[in-house]
Design an enzyme around this catalytic site. Structure first.
Site, PDB file in Angstrom:
ATOM      1  N   GLU A  83      -1.706   5.009   3.519  1.00  0.00           N
ATOM      2  CA  GLU A  83      -1.766   3.624   3.028  1.00  0.00           C
ATOM      3  C   GLU A  83      -3.193   3.115   2.809  1.00  0.00           C
ATOM      4  O   GLU A  83      -3.450   2.368   1.872  1.00  0.00           O
ATOM      5  CB  GLU A  83      -1.003   2.689   3.976  1.00  0.00           C
ATOM      6  CG  GLU A  83       0.516   2.890   3.972  1.00  0.00           C
ATOM      7  CD  GLU A  83       0.985   4.021   4.870  1.00  0.00           C
ATOM      8  OE1 GLU A  83       0.144   4.671   5.535  1.00  0.00           O
ATOM      9  OE2 GLU A  83       2.208   4.277   4.911  1.00  0.00           O
ATOM     10  N   HIS A 135      14.208   4.130  11.919  1.00  0.00           N
ATOM     11  CA  HIS A 135      13.874   4.330  10.505  1.00  0.00           C
ATOM     12  C   HIS A 135      14.533   5.623  10.001  1.00  0.00           C
ATOM     13  O   HIS A 135      14.565   6.617  10.728  1.00  0.00           O
ATOM     14  CB  HIS A 135      12.345   4.417  10.388  1.00  0.00           C
ATOM     15  CG  HIS A 135      11.827   4.306   8.987  1.00  0.00           C
ATOM     16  ND1 HIS A 135      11.908   5.348   8.083  1.00  0.00           N
ATOM     17  CD2 HIS A 135      11.219   3.292   8.323  1.00  0.00           C
ATOM     18  CE1 HIS A 135      11.360   4.959   6.930  1.00  0.00           C
ATOM     19  NE2 HIS A 135      10.941   3.714   7.047  1.00  0.00           N
ATOM     20  N   ASP A 149       0.810  -1.215   0.000  1.00  0.00           N
ATOM     21  CA  ASP A 149       0.000   0.000   0.000  1.00  0.00           C
ATOM     22  C   ASP A 149       0.843   1.265   0.000  1.00  0.00           C
ATOM     23  O   ASP A 149       0.435   2.303   0.515  1.00  0.00           O
ATOM     24  CB  ASP A 149      -0.916  -0.016   1.231  1.00  0.00           C
ATOM     25  CG  ASP A 149      -0.155  -0.379   2.494  1.00  0.00           C
ATOM     26  OD1 ASP A 149       1.065  -0.146   2.525  1.00  0.00           O
ATOM     27  OD2 ASP A 149      -0.769  -0.901   3.444  1.00  0.00           O
TER      28      ASP A 149
HETATM   29  C1  UD1 Z   1       7.198   4.311   3.306  1.00  0.00           C
HETATM   30  C2  UD1 Z   1       5.742   4.023   2.936  1.00  0.00           C
HETATM   31  C3  UD1 Z   1       5.046   3.280   4.064  1.00  0.00           C
HETATM   32  C4  UD1 Z   1       5.825   2.047   4.472  1.00  0.00           C
HETATM   33  C5  UD1 Z   1       7.257   2.453   4.809  1.00  0.00           C
HETATM   34  C6  UD1 Z   1       8.089   1.231   5.117  1.00  0.00           C
HETATM   35  C7  UD1 Z   1       4.507   5.610   1.530  1.00  0.00           C
HETATM   36  C8  UD1 Z   1       3.786   6.896   1.486  1.00  0.00           C
HETATM   37  N1  UD1 Z   1       5.048   5.271   2.722  1.00  0.00           N
HETATM   38  O1  UD1 Z   1       7.203   5.228   4.406  1.00  0.00           O
HETATM   39  O2  UD1 Z   1       3.751   2.873   3.631  1.00  0.00           O
HETATM   40  O3  UD1 Z   1       5.201   1.476   5.609  1.00  0.00           O
HETATM   41  O4  UD1 Z   1       7.836   3.116   3.683  1.00  0.00           O
HETATM   42  O5  UD1 Z   1       9.268   1.573   5.771  1.00  0.00           O
HETATM   43  O6  UD1 Z   1       4.606   4.939   0.529  1.00  0.00           O
HETATM   44  N2  UD1 Z   1      14.662   7.619   3.695  1.00  0.00           N
HETATM   45  C9  UD1 Z   1      16.030   7.482   3.557  1.00  0.00           C
HETATM   46  N3  UD1 Z   1      16.515   6.260   3.159  1.00  0.00           N
HETATM   47  C10 UD1 Z   1      15.705   5.208   2.902  1.00  0.00           C
HETATM   48  C11 UD1 Z   1      14.329   5.355   3.065  1.00  0.00           C
HETATM   49  C12 UD1 Z   1      13.822   6.562   3.457  1.00  0.00           C
HETATM   50  O7  UD1 Z   1      16.781   8.416   3.778  1.00  0.00           O
HETATM   51  O8  UD1 Z   1      16.209   4.135   2.548  1.00  0.00           O
HETATM   52  C13 UD1 Z   1      14.128   8.928   4.108  1.00  0.00           C
HETATM   53  C14 UD1 Z   1      14.152   9.954   2.944  1.00  0.00           C
HETATM   54  O9  UD1 Z   1      14.390  11.230   3.487  1.00  0.00           O
HETATM   55  C15 UD1 Z   1      12.722   9.861   2.390  1.00  0.00           C
HETATM   56  C16 UD1 Z   1      11.941   9.673   3.692  1.00  0.00           C
HETATM   57  O10 UD1 Z   1      12.756   8.795   4.487  1.00  0.00           O
HETATM   58  O11 UD1 Z   1      12.322  11.005   1.691  1.00  0.00           O
HETATM   59  C17 UD1 Z   1      10.551   9.155   3.540  1.00  0.00           C
HETATM   60  O12 UD1 Z   1      10.487   8.006   2.712  1.00  0.00           O
HETATM   61  P1  UD1 Z   1       9.028   7.540   2.144  1.00  0.00           P
HETATM   62  O13 UD1 Z   1       9.225   6.306   1.350  1.00  0.00           O
HETATM   63  O14 UD1 Z   1       8.368   8.690   1.473  1.00  0.00           O
HETATM   64  O15 UD1 Z   1       8.204   7.272   3.448  1.00  0.00           O
HETATM   65  P2  UD1 Z   1       8.408   6.255   4.638  1.00  0.00           P
HETATM   66  O16 UD1 Z   1       8.041   6.972   5.878  1.00  0.00           O
HETATM   67  O17 UD1 Z   1       9.709   5.592   4.531  1.00  0.00           O
HETATM   68  N1  UDP Z   2      12.697  -4.720   9.268  1.00  0.00           N
HETATM   69  C1  UDP Z   2      14.044  -4.872   8.952  1.00  0.00           C
HETATM   70  N2  UDP Z   2      14.970  -4.116   9.628  1.00  0.00           N
HETATM   71  C2  UDP Z   2      14.631  -3.215  10.591  1.00  0.00           C
HETATM   72  C3  UDP Z   2      13.252  -3.048  10.880  1.00  0.00           C
HETATM   73  C4  UDP Z   2      12.313  -3.806  10.197  1.00  0.00           C
HETATM   74  O1  UDP Z   2      14.398  -5.677   8.096  1.00  0.00           O
HETATM   75  O2  UDP Z   2      15.514  -2.571  11.175  1.00  0.00           O
HETATM   76  C5  UDP Z   2      11.699  -5.505   8.508  1.00  0.00           C
HETATM   77  C6  UDP Z   2      10.643  -6.223   9.334  1.00  0.00           C
HETATM   78  O3  UDP Z   2      11.049  -7.538   9.669  1.00  0.00           O
HETATM   79  C7  UDP Z   2       9.434  -6.232   8.401  1.00  0.00           C
HETATM   80  C8  UDP Z   2       9.634  -5.004   7.551  1.00  0.00           C
HETATM   81  O4  UDP Z   2      10.973  -4.587   7.723  1.00  0.00           O
HETATM   82  O5  UDP Z   2       9.427  -7.353   7.515  1.00  0.00           O
HETATM   83  C9  UDP Z   2       8.668  -3.939   7.980  1.00  0.00           C
HETATM   84  O6  UDP Z   2       9.020  -2.735   7.402  1.00  0.00           O
HETATM   85  P1  UDP Z   2       8.429  -1.369   7.898  1.00  0.00           P
HETATM   86  O7  UDP Z   2       8.063  -1.466   9.330  1.00  0.00           O
HETATM   87  O8  UDP Z   2       9.416  -0.324   7.498  1.00  0.00           O
HETATM   88  O9  UDP Z   2       7.146  -1.191   6.983  1.00  0.00           O
HETATM   89  P2  UDP Z   2       5.632  -1.680   7.100  1.00  0.00           P
HETATM   90  O10 UDP Z   2       5.615  -3.153   7.229  1.00  0.00           O
HETATM   91  O11 UDP Z   2       5.026  -0.974   8.269  1.00  0.00           O
HETATM   92  O12 UDP Z   2       5.032  -1.195   5.825  1.00  0.00           O
END
Ligand code: UD1
Ligand code: UDP
Length: 370
Positions: free
Chosen positions: A137, A242, A101
């Site tokens: 989501e 995160h 999602d």
């Molecule tokens: C995204 C998803 C969320 C999912 C989550 C899993 C959307 C809107 N959100 O949230 O549904 O649960 O991923 O973790 O699709 N960033 C980094 N390095 C990375 C990843 C993220 O620096 O590897 C930072 C960047 O500044 C980026 C920000 O995090 O712009 C947000 O990333 P984004 O994918 O937009 O949202 P998440 O909160 O990670």
């Molecule tokens: N996970 C990981 N490393 C971490 C934290 C989470 O590999 O430090 C894994 C976890 O086992 C799960 C997935 O990442 O399978 C969940 O990701 P996240 O919580 O970012 O996203 P969501 O599931 O809420 O979309």
């Protein structure tokens, strides 16, 4: 000799959980002689995606490298649609698959709908019924549910949600969640944690990243986690943070100096699975963790007001605690200090799958194409 030419299936992944949940399917499709598998990374997540793909030895064929620091939902969605348009024109896939999602999934399903390419939605039908929670989501999966051709629902209640929205029954398949396939693949391998913990103590594992928890709710989460650590010096708290700046900056500012609270960079999947196995219990707002922890027999306190994963709550192994400081601390203390409460939740059930979801999805696609 194949009687038909191979079908080109494009698998699209953007973030860490998509990579984890698509990995078993991609690896399974690669073993099929009737499929040409193509892998597209949008790289909505850059670092987390690369880290996860390495764990599964998956190398994307196409990489859009889309991530920007602090990306907005609107610019991300716009850029994804423009780039996916070009990819669909160049690749001409017979089908596209994506999981979950995220913004990547919404853009992929919309682009496929416009381009007339059948889209298979992995982990279809999850709903809270509240369009603002989780944000964005719930809206993403509802919209993708309207656009998809195949709906691979992880559980019967997810399938019921789709049928209640008038999704044609012959397009809905109950498969289990591929995250359990990934967990089985990974949990069998023992590795040691790179984080120096005192293993004679119990450990609580924490994760948080939801957008609807940004701001005061996340400050409250940090306050609660700090109280739990300070009140219980005989316990280790491990918090892989995160990289989203709205989480990372606040976590390091508020939780920096507590001896038994370990803030670390995100762990690779193998190491995170190991951390879940070593944990006494988990406090999290993650979707994937709510599915994995019950299968490992670990109680989860879910820092959300609602969940699209009611099965674990009904089974008694996860509990909604929201973001109220008193509630989070109270529920954690119960698990730490009341063995009966702990035993009630640490039951080890797997309502999300049996590790064969990918095989079922591949079976449906084979039936369609061969
Ligand atoms: C995204 C998803 C969320 C999912 C989550 C899993 C959307 C809107 N959100 O949230 O549904 O649960 O991923 O973790 O699709 N960033 C980094 N390095 C990375 C990843 C993220 O620096 O590897 C930072 C960047 O500044 C980026 C920000 O995090 O712009 C947000 O990333 P984004 O994918 O937009 O949202 P998440 O909160 O990670
Ligand atoms: N996970 C990981 N490393 C971490 C934290 C989470 O590999 O430090 C894994 C976890 O086992 C799960 C997935 O990442 O399978 C969940 O990701 P996240 O919580 O970012 O996203 P969501 O599931 O809420 O979309």
């Amino acid at each position: 000799m194949l009687s038909h030419p191979r079908k080109k299936i494009l698998c699209i992944i953007g973030t860490r959980p998509e990579a984890i949940k698509m990995a078993p399917l991609i690896l399974g499709l690669k073993e099929q002689d009737w499929v040409e598998v193509r892998i597209l990374a949008t790289a909505q997540h850059r670092d987390l995606l690369d880290q996860t793909l390495m764990d599964f030895s998956i190398v994307p064929d196409i990489d859009l490298d889309i991530m920007q620091p602090n990306q907005s939902l609107i610019s991300l969605t716009g850029k994804l649609l423009l780039e996916l348009d070009k990819v669909l024109l160049a690749e001409k896939p017979d089908a596209v698959l994506a999981q979950g999602d995220t913004t990547t999934v919404l853009a992929a399903s919309l682009a496929c709908f416009y381009a007339g390419v059948p889209f298979g939605h992995i982990e279809a039908g999850l709903r809270t019924g509240d369009i603002n929670s989780p944000f964005p989501e719930e809206a993403n999966r509802v919209m993708t549910g309207v656009l998809a051709h195949w709906h691979f629902a992880p559980t019967s209640s997810a399938a019921e949600n789709l049928l209640a929205e008038r999704t044609p029954g012959h397009k809905v398949f109950i498969t289990g969640n591929t995250v359990i396939d990934a967990l089985h693949y990974t949990a069998a391998r023992e590795i040691s944690l790179s984080v120096p913990l005192d293993h004679t103590k119990r450990m609580i594992l924490v994760t948080a990243h939801r957008r609807e928890n940004f701001g005061q709710p996340f400050v409250d989460i940090c306050t609660a986690i700090k109280m739990i650590a300070v009140n219980n010096p005989d316990v280790e708290v491990l918090f892989p943070v995160h990289p989203n700046p709205s989480i990372r900056t606040v976590a390091y500012e508020l939780l920096g100096n507590v001896a038994n609270l370990h803030l670390v960079n995100p762990l690779g999947y193998q190491e995170f699975v190991m951390a879940m196995k070593l944990a006494s219990f988990i406090i999290s707002d993650s979707g994937g963790v709510q599915e994995e922890a019950p299968a490992l027999g670990k109680p989860v306190l879910v820092m959300r007001e609602s969940s699209e994963r009611p099965e674990a709550i009904a089974a008694g192994c996860s509990r909604l605690v929201g973001t109220d400081v008193g509630v989070i601390v109270g529920e954690a203390e119960k698990l730490l200090n009341n063995p009966d409460e702990y035993k009630k939740m640490a039951i080890g059930v797997s309502p999300y799958g049996d590790g064969k979801a990918s095989a079922r999805i591949i079976g449906v696609l084979r039936e369609h194409f061969c």
